[in-house]
Design a protein around this motif. Structure first.
Motif, PDB file in Angstrom:
ATOM      1  N   GLY A 254       5.712  -2.812  -7.996  1.00  0.00           N
ATOM      2  CA  GLY A 254       4.384  -2.218  -7.816  1.00  0.00           C
ATOM      3  C   GLY A 254       3.288  -3.065  -8.429  1.00  0.00           C
ATOM      4  N   ARG A 255       3.502  -3.477  -9.651  1.00  0.00           N
ATOM      5  CA  ARG A 255       2.489  -4.303 -10.323  1.00  0.00           C
ATOM      6  C   ARG A 255       2.385  -5.680  -9.662  1.00  0.00           C
ATOM      7  NH1 ARG A 255       1.235  -5.172 -16.681  1.00  0.00           N
ATOM      8  NH2 ARG A 255      -0.411  -6.691 -16.342  1.00  0.00           N
TER       9      ARG A 255
ATOM     10  N   HIS B 248       0.416  -5.427  -6.569  1.00  0.00           N
ATOM     11  CA  HIS B 248      -1.016  -5.341  -6.863  1.00  0.00           C
ATOM     12  C   HIS B 248      -1.591  -6.731  -7.150  1.00  0.00           C
ATOM     13  CE1 HIS B 248      -4.574  -2.952  -7.758  1.00  0.00           C
ATOM     14  NE2 HIS B 248      -4.851  -3.900  -8.636  1.00  0.00           N
TER      15      HIS B 248
ATOM     16  N   PRO C 172      -1.664  -4.272   3.204  1.00  0.00           N
ATOM     17  CA  PRO C 172      -1.463  -5.556   2.517  1.00  0.00           C
ATOM     18  C   PRO C 172      -0.331  -6.409   3.109  1.00  0.00           C
ATOM     19  CG  PRO C 172      -0.428  -3.827   1.269  1.00  0.00           C
ATOM     20  CD  PRO C 172      -1.072  -3.170   2.470  1.00  0.00           C
TER      21      PRO C 172
ATOM     22  N   TYR D  71      -6.689  -9.635 -15.112  1.00  0.00           N
ATOM     23  CA  TYR D  71      -5.776  -8.548 -14.739  1.00  0.00           C
ATOM     24  C   TYR D  71      -4.447  -8.638 -15.485  1.00  0.00           C
ATOM     25  CZ  TYR D  71      -2.889  -5.364 -12.060  1.00  0.00           C
ATOM     26  OH  TYR D  71      -2.043  -4.339 -11.700  1.00  0.00           O
TER      27      TYR D  71
ATOM     28  N   GLU E  55      -5.889  -2.503   0.217  1.00  0.00           N
ATOM     29  CA  GLU E  55      -4.576  -2.014  -0.202  1.00  0.00           C
ATOM     30  C   GLU E  55      -3.898  -1.165   0.861  1.00  0.00           C
ATOM     31  OE1 GLU E  55      -3.742  -0.874  -4.211  1.00  0.00           O
ATOM     32  OE2 GLU E  55      -5.660  -1.691  -4.846  1.00  0.00           O
TER      33      GLU E  55
ATOM     34  N   VAL F 279      -1.997  -8.353  -3.825  1.00  0.00           N
ATOM     35  CA  VAL F 279      -3.137  -7.772  -3.102  1.00  0.00           C
ATOM     36  C   VAL F 279      -4.443  -8.348  -3.647  1.00  0.00           C
ATOM     37  CG1 VAL F 279      -4.459  -5.633  -2.754  1.00  0.00           C
ATOM     38  CG2 VAL F 279      -1.994  -5.656  -2.355  1.00  0.00           C
ATOM     39  N   LEU F 280      -4.547  -8.462  -4.960  1.00  0.00           N
ATOM     40  CA  LEU F 280      -5.751  -9.045  -5.546  1.00  0.00           C
ATOM     41  C   LEU F 280      -5.923 -10.502  -5.112  1.00  0.00           C
ATOM     42  CD1 LEU F 280      -5.579  -7.603  -9.175  1.00  0.00           C
ATOM     43  CD2 LEU F 280      -7.253  -7.017  -7.403  1.00  0.00           C
TER      44      LEU F 280
END
Length: 145
Positions: free
Chosen positions: A24-25, A28, A41, A109, A38, A31-32
């Motif tokens: 999950g992280r 992310h 993606p 991040y 989101e 995606v960034l």
């Protein structure tokens, strides 16, 4: 002669547990980097799938160290190789160039130290600092607009 697969069932279970906890992280982060919305993606998922495949291929060595860090490095390296394909997008980081996105995501991040970011990207620390400062300023000016 075919290479022997030394990824036994226990090894696969360890990798599966790592993916369950970290995917999950890592998604992310992808995606960034790709600056995709989101909701869809696709490029971020492809980027992550490649990084996870490379991590699994080296799992016997990587699992003893920090598999999250290794996978993030693989993800960032893959993005760096193909970053020109991901220029644009609709996310908050869309106006940033690929290198600025990499630096911003790693530094802000992910909280990776300047020195480590510089070493991973093969840049001087001063360049990482300048890229991060410029990227933060661009994001702030876009938020204010």
């Amino acid at each position: 002669m075919w290479p022997v697969d030394d990824h036994g069932p226990g090894t696969y279970a360890e990798f599966e547990a790592f993916v369950a906890g970290a995917a999950g992280r890592l998604l992310h982060v992808a995606v960034l980097l790709t600056a995709e919305p989101e909701a869809e993606p696709a490029a971020a998922r492809r980027l992550l799938a490649g990084a996870l495949a490379r991590t699994y291929a080296q799992w016997r060595r990587v699992r003893r160290d920090d598999p999250y860090d290794h996978t993030r490095q693989e993800l960032c390296a893959a993005f760096a190789r193909s970053g020109w394909r991901h220029h644009g997008g609709t996310g908050l980081l869309a106006p940033l160039g690929p290198l600025e996105r990499l630096v911003l995501v790693l530094r802000v991040y992910e909280g990776v130290a300047e020195e480590v970011t510089a070493a991973q990207l093969g840049l001087p620390v001063e360049r990482v600092r300048a890229l991060c400062t410029r990227a933060v300023a661009q994001v702030r000016s876009r938020e204010a607009a």
